[in-house]
Design a protein around this motif. Structure first.
Motif, PDB file in Angstrom:
ATOM      1  N   SER A  32       0.772  -1.297   0.080  1.00 59.96           N
ATOM      2  CA  SER A  32      -0.026   0.029   0.159  1.00 59.96           C
ATOM      3  C   SER A  32       0.956   1.255  -0.062  1.00 59.96           C
ATOM      4  O   SER A  32       2.166   1.349   0.485  1.00 59.96           O
ATOM      5  CB  SER A  32      -0.817  -0.032   1.157  1.00 59.96           C
ATOM      6  N   PRO A  33       0.109   2.435  -0.472  1.00 56.21           N
ATOM      7  CA  PRO A  33       1.080   3.681  -0.142  1.00 56.21           C
ATOM      8  C   PRO A  33       1.557   4.003   1.230  1.00 56.21           C
ATOM      9  O   PRO A  33       2.562   4.443   1.179  1.00 56.21           O
ATOM     10  CB  PRO A  33      -0.064   4.835  -0.416  1.00 56.21           C
ATOM     11  N   GLU A  34       0.705   3.484   2.266  1.00 51.86           N
ATOM     12  CA  GLU A  34       1.081   3.557   3.555  1.00 51.86           C
ATOM     13  C   GLU A  34       2.287   2.673   3.753  1.00 51.86           C
ATOM     14  O   GLU A  34       3.269   3.235   4.729  1.00 51.86           O
ATOM     15  CB  GLU A  34      -0.252   3.283   4.509  1.00 51.86           C
ATOM     16  N   ASP A  35       2.465   1.628   3.259  1.00 52.75           N
ATOM     17  CA  ASP A  35       3.588   0.623   3.287  1.00 52.75           C
ATOM     18  C   ASP A  35       4.955   1.484   2.958  1.00 52.75           C
ATOM     19  O   ASP A  35       5.791   1.408   3.594  1.00 52.75           O
ATOM     20  CB  ASP A  35       3.329  -0.754   2.818  1.00 52.75           C
ATOM     21  N   LEU A  36       4.724   2.066   1.592  1.00 50.41           N
ATOM     22  CA  LEU A  36       5.815   2.477   1.056  1.00 50.41           C
ATOM     23  C   LEU A  36       6.392   3.901   1.978  1.00 50.41           C
ATOM     24  O   LEU A  36       7.404   4.147   2.173  1.00 50.41           O
ATOM     25  CB  LEU A  36       5.517   3.241  -0.204  1.00 50.41           C
ATOM     26  N   LEU A  37       5.276   4.873   2.518  1.00 48.26           N
ATOM     27  CA  LEU A  37       5.669   5.905   3.103  1.00 48.26           C
ATOM     28  C   LEU A  37       6.334   5.547   4.538  1.00 48.26           C
ATOM     29  O   LEU A  37       7.037   6.292   5.123  1.00 48.26           O
ATOM     30  CB  LEU A  37       4.310   6.677   3.555  1.00 48.26           C
ATOM     31  N   SER A  38       6.135   4.306   5.123  1.00 47.75           N
ATOM     32  CA  SER A  38       6.644   3.748   6.453  1.00 47.75           C
ATOM     33  C   SER A  38       8.084   3.435   6.247  1.00 47.75           C
ATOM     34  O   SER A  38       8.822   3.186   7.306  1.00 47.75           O
ATOM     35  CB  SER A  38       5.898   2.875   6.988  1.00 47.75           C
ATOM     36  N   LEU A  39       8.780   3.440   5.117  1.00 49.36           N
ATOM     37  CA  LEU A  39      10.082   2.915   5.100  1.00 49.36           C
ATOM     38  C   LEU A  39      11.140   4.101   5.268  1.00 49.36           C
ATOM     39  O   LEU A  39      10.838   5.055   4.763  1.00 49.36           O
ATOM     40  CB  LEU A  39      10.243   2.448   3.561  1.00 49.36           C
ATOM     41  N   GLN A  40      12.050   3.605   5.983  1.00 51.26           N
ATOM     42  CA  GLN A  40      13.081   4.490   6.016  1.00 51.26           C
ATOM     43  C   GLN A  40      14.141   4.398   4.950  1.00 51.26           C
ATOM     44  O   GLN A  40      14.800   3.275   4.838  1.00 51.26           O
ATOM     45  CB  GLN A  40      13.773   4.442   7.409  1.00 51.26           C
ATOM     46  N   LEU A  41      14.395   5.443   4.039  1.00 54.55           N
ATOM     47  CA  LEU A  41      14.930   5.369   2.918  1.00 54.55           C
ATOM     48  C   LEU A  41      16.098   6.323   2.524  1.00 54.55           C
ATOM     49  O   LEU A  41      16.057   7.538   3.277  1.00 54.55           O
ATOM     50  CB  LEU A  41      13.986   5.344   1.722  1.00 54.55           C
ATOM     51  N   SER A  42      17.207   6.091   1.760  1.00 56.44           N
ATOM     52  CA  SER A  42      18.295   6.992   1.569  1.00 56.44           C
ATOM     53  C   SER A  42      17.453   8.203   0.419  1.00 56.44           C
ATOM     54  O   SER A  42      16.345   7.786   0.121  1.00 56.44           O
ATOM     55  CB  SER A  42      19.449   6.380   0.551  1.00 56.44           C
ATOM     56  N   GLU A  43      18.173   8.928   0.139  1.00 56.15           N
ATOM     57  CA  GLU A  43      17.550   9.964  -0.847  1.00 56.15           C
ATOM     58  C   GLU A  43      17.257   9.315  -2.072  1.00 56.15           C
ATOM     59  O   GLU A  43      16.291   9.800  -2.814  1.00 56.15           O
ATOM     60  CB  GLU A  43      18.685  11.226  -1.137  1.00 56.15           C
TER      61      GLU A  43
END
Length: 232
Positions: A59-70
């Motif tokens: 889900s979009p929420e799953d994506l937004l919860s990820l801690q990512l590099s730039e």
């Protein structure tokens, strides 16, 4: 990929989502490609998502919860934007993390899983949209390089034996079990790989369709690599 997209009468290349939506299929052209060279680390996203089954919807929420590099954040923004564009168009996009699809091994003479060349069918006017962000990408075939499996004599005879019913109900039987949707490449057929990052619109078999539906298949996954696929 054998050849290039621009060499093929089946494919219309466009440079925006608006063109992708508004370009109508005609003649032999039954796929439209928004050709893109995406910037961002999609592999990082795949590495941080949790696979819960062979196919996990993200889900979009799953994506937004990820801690990512730039670079990972750039990739995430592209995916979220694609999902929003398709949603605003009225589609229902699904982002899937894929280890593998289910295999159809019930019959040894005909396969009806997504690894078999097939067309999509709908009772209403619609299109299939798809984009592979990471991993192996799908293939398509020109319609004149494929034959319906139900028209191959030895397969048809085995299906008739399987049906074991009135002759006038045989065609309905083929449709009921989706045998008529599946195709076999002709000798020397040249598959076209859809590549990574491009957003595709492919023709579906429906009552108002003016062109032949696009013959396509899911790829065999690369060993040890998940696919990240947007589809609707």
């Amino acid at each position: 990929m054998k050849g290039t997209f621009s060499d093929n009468d089946q494919i219309e290349l466009v440079s925006s989502f608006s063109e992708l939506i508004n370009t109508e299929f005609q003649g032999a052209m039954n796929t439209v490609c928004w050709e893109r060279n995406l910037i961002g680390d999609f592999k990082e996203i795949v590495s941080k998502l949790q696979l819960e089954d062979n196919i996990t919807e993200v889900s979009p929420e799953d994506l937004l919860s990820l801690q990512l590099s730039e670079s990972g954040r750039m990739a995430r923004e592209i995916i979220l934007n694609d999902m929003q564009l398709l949603t605003d168009h009225g589609a229902l996009p699904s982002l899937n993390l894929l280890k593998s699809y289910e295999r159809d091994e019930e019959l040894d003479f005909i396969s009806t899983d997504v690894y078999s060349y097939h067309v999509d069918r709908s009772p209403i006017g619609t299109n299939t949209f798809l984009c592979t962000y990471h991993g192996a990408a799908s293939d398509i075939l020109p319609n004149d390089e494929a034959i319906q499996k139900i028209l191959i004599p030895e397969i048809r005879e085995k299906l008739k034996a399987l049906h074991d019913g009135p002759e006038n109900e045989f065609e309905d039987f083929l449709k009921e079990y989706f045998f008529d949707l599946h195709y076999q490449p002709k000798p020397n057929a040249q598959p076209i790989n859809l590549g990574v990052g491009h957003l595709w619109k492919i023709a579906v078999d429906h009552p108002e369709q003016k062109v032949l539906p696009c013959v396509h298949r899911a790829p065999i996954e690369n060993e040890g690599e998940y696919r990240l696929l947007l589809i609707c």
